[in-house]
Structures are given as structure tokens and as C-alpha cells.
Motif scaffolding. Structure first.
Motif, PDB file in Angstrom:
ATOM      1  N   LEU A 245       0.831  -1.206   0.000  1.00  0.00           N
ATOM      2  CA  LEU A 245       0.000   0.000   0.000  1.00  0.00           C
ATOM      3  C   LEU A 245       0.864   1.255   0.000  1.00  0.00           C
ATOM      4  CD1 LEU A 245      -2.852  -0.932   2.489  1.00  0.00           C
ATOM      5  CD2 LEU A 245      -3.048  -0.558   0.055  1.00  0.00           C
TER       6      LEU A 245
ATOM      7  N   GLN B 227      -4.126   4.046   5.825  1.00  0.00           N
ATOM      8  CA  GLN B 227      -3.985   3.399   7.119  1.00  0.00           C
ATOM      9  C   GLN B 227      -3.416   4.398   8.130  1.00  0.00           C
ATOM     10  OE1 GLN B 227      -1.987  -0.029   5.083  1.00  0.00           O
ATOM     11  NE2 GLN B 227      -2.788  -1.006   6.893  1.00  0.00           N
ATOM     12  N   GLU B 228      -3.676   4.071   9.360  1.00  0.00           N
ATOM     13  CA  GLU B 228      -3.278   5.003  10.409  1.00  0.00           C
ATOM     14  C   GLU B 228      -1.810   4.871  10.770  1.00  0.00           C
ATOM     15  OE1 GLU B 228      -5.229   7.366  11.287  1.00  0.00           O
ATOM     16  OE2 GLU B 228      -6.740   6.529   9.945  1.00  0.00           O
ATOM     17  N   GLN B 229      -1.375   3.659  10.923  1.00  0.00           N
ATOM     18  CA  GLN B 229      -0.005   3.469  11.376  1.00  0.00           C
ATOM     19  C   GLN B 229       0.672   2.426  10.490  1.00  0.00           C
ATOM     20  OE1 GLN B 229      -1.452   2.216  15.074  1.00  0.00           O
ATOM     21  NE2 GLN B 229      -0.863   4.080  16.121  1.00  0.00           N
TER      22      GLN B 229
ATOM     23  N   SER C 281       4.356   1.298   8.843  1.00  0.00           N
ATOM     24  CA  SER C 281       5.793   1.566   8.769  1.00  0.00           C
ATOM     25  C   SER C 281       6.394   0.684   7.687  1.00  0.00           C
ATOM     26  CB  SER C 281       6.461   1.266  10.109  1.00  0.00           C
ATOM     27  OG  SER C 281       6.481  -0.116  10.321  1.00  0.00           O
TER      28      SER C 281
END
Lengths: 86, 201
Positions: free
Chosen positions: B166, B174-176, B178
Motif C-alpha cells: 500500500l 492506514q493510520e499506522q 511503517s
């Protein structure tokens, strides 16, 4: 995000989380596919206030969910919680 | 593979038939021998004739019983063997899919694609592979042999690569999320593969 905004608006308030009587039941009957990104958007979001995965899954009860789908959500919750702590 | 399976079934069927035939034959022969002794009453005294009757009948019955036990054990063995073969085949498919996921994940991670179409095809393949892995894990055959931690090691890889995919597509809502490092990916792949290989019997 749409799902959260459409169906989980109550969960935005901290009162909802602090009220032990309030729970949400999500029924996964008929759900054939559950992607990690969806699980992340919907569930890991709630780890932002340092809520633990277990705490979230106590308030949001998941019905008729297969072990693999449940673990997909748990993995996202754990990742979200871990990242929140970092 | 199918021919080998059919041959095994044929051999086991013949063995079962042979066992039942031997049991029946020995029963019949003992019965015949008993009747013969009774008619001649040369070989033994009259007082021993009931004993011979019982002995021959018992031997015949034991032959049939042994055939029956062998038949039941053979069926059980075949059933277990076929369940093991089915499970192994699915685990092998899972391992092969993980190998492809490894190849494409590194391509995605190292950005070794030249066009957006190529990127899209890698992403499409990975999405399909993740669906296939989830479906395999949800199948009754693998659900029972993969415990929670085994499944988690595979799902953690899918989760990491899905987030990476993504991110590389720049459509992150998305929020978080990494980024996954190469060593993280290698570690996740190693764990996922290890979980799968340990299930091969």
C-alpha cells in the motif's frame, strides 16, 4: 476508513471506551475475505490512545469469525499497539 | 502421483482380499478336516472328536478374525496416509507460494521494477498470493495442524507486505504503517517458512 466512519462513530468518544456496559458486536458471518489493510484501518486505529489489543477485543466482540480472520485482526492490533509504543 | 495412489489402493485391496481369503480358506479346510476325521474316526478316538471339532472351528474363526483385524487396520492406515498426503500437498503449495511471495516482495522492496504496469502486476500477484495463503490456512486440513503461533508467523508476513504494498502504491489510508526493512522481511519469511516446513510429515 469508510467503514469506521459509517459504523463505528460511537467508538470515537472516550466515554464509550470508559463505560464498561458499552460493547460492540461485529458479526462476520458470510465474510469470505478479510485483508490485513482493512483490519489495520478498522481495528489498529483504536490502539492510537495506547489501548491494548485485549482491551479493544473485549469492547469489540467478533462473532462468527474464523481463527485465521481473528488472527489477522490480532496481528494488526499487536502491530498497531507496538508502533504506538515506539 | 495419482497413478501411485491408485496402485497403492489396488495393492492394499488385494492384500485385504488375500487376508480374508486365507482366513476363509483356513476355516473351510479346518472344517473339512474335522468332518473328514469324524467320518473316518481312524486318527483319533471318539473321546477326542469334540476337541478336534472345537479346535478346527476356533482356528477357522481366528483366521477370519485376523483377516478382519488386518482389514480394519489397513483401512485406518490408508485413511491416515491419505490425510497426511493431502496435508503435505497443501503445505507444499503454501511453501511454494511463500517462495514466490519472497521473490516478488523483494522486487517490491528493492523497487526493482521499471514501469508502473510492472509494479501493478507484482502487486496483483502478491494480493492473489495472500488470498491463496489465507484460504489454505482456513482449510480444514491445515487449520488443525497449524497452531495459533504458526498461523501468526505467516499472517505477520502478509500483514507487513500488505502495508508495504500500500505504501509503494501511495494510497495509504492506514493510520499506522511503517516500512519493512530487508532484514525484517527476511526474518518474517524465515519464520513463516519454518512454520510451514515443520508441518511436513
Amino acid at each position: 476508513m469508510e467503514f469506521r466512519e459509517q459504523f463505528l462513530q460511537d467508538l470515537e468518544s472516550s466515554e464509550w471506551w470508559s463505560d464498561p456496559k458499552k460493547t460492540l458486536v461485529l458479526d462476520f458471518a458470510g465474510v469470505t475475505r478479510l485483508g490485513p489493510s482493512w483490519a489495520n484501518e478498522v481495528f489498529a486505529y483504536y490502539t492510537k490512545d495506547n489501548r491494548k489489543p485485549d482491551e479493544i477485543l473485549q469492547k469489540i466482540q467478533l462473532k462468527n469469525i474464523s481463527p485465521v480472520k481473528l488472527e489477522t485482526i490480532q496481528v494488526e492490533l499487536k502491530n498497531g499497539y507496538r508502533r504506538g509504543k515506539e | 502421483m495419482a497413478t501411485g495412489e491408485a496402485r497403492n489402493k489396488l495393492i492394499s485391496g488385494l492384500l485385504v482380499l488375500a487376508a480374508v481369503a486365507v482366513g476363509s480358506f483356513s476355516g473351510a479346510m479346518m472344517g473339512f478336516f474335522g468332518a473328514y476325521q469324524e467320518s473316518r474316526s481312524v486318527f483319533c478316538s471318539e473321546s477326542l472328536q469334540p476337541f478336534y471339532y472345537i479346535a478346527t472351528l476356533s482356528l477357522g474363526f481366528l483366521g477370519l478374525l485376523a483377516g478382519g483385524i488386518y482389514f480394519a487396520l489397513r483401512i485406518n492406515f490408508d485413511r491416515e496416509s491419505s490425510a497426511r498426503d493431502r496435508r503435505n500437498k497443501r503445505v507444499e503449495v503454501l511453501i511454494m507460494t511463500l517462495q514466490d511471495v519472497e521473490k516478488y516482495s523483494f522486487q517490491l522492496l528493492l523497487k526493482s521494477y521499471s514501469t508502473s504496469a510492472e509494479h501493478e502486476s507484482i502487486a496483483c500477484y502478491l494480493q492473489g498470493a495472500f488470498d491463496q495463503i489465507s484460504t489454505l490456512l482456513e482449510s480444514d486440513t491445515l487449520l488443525s495442524c497449524f497452531d495459533s503461533s504458526d498461523r501468526e508467523s505467516v499472517l505477520a508476513l502478509i500483514s507487513a507486505m500488505d502495508a508495504e504494498f500500500l505504501q509503494s502504491r501511495s494510497i495509504i489510508h492506514q493510520e499506522q504503517v511503517s516500512s519493512v526493512s530487508r532484514s525484517d522481511l527476511a526474518d518474517l519469511l524465515r519464520r513463516a517458512r519454518g512454520s510451514c516446513i515443520s508441518k511436513l510429515a
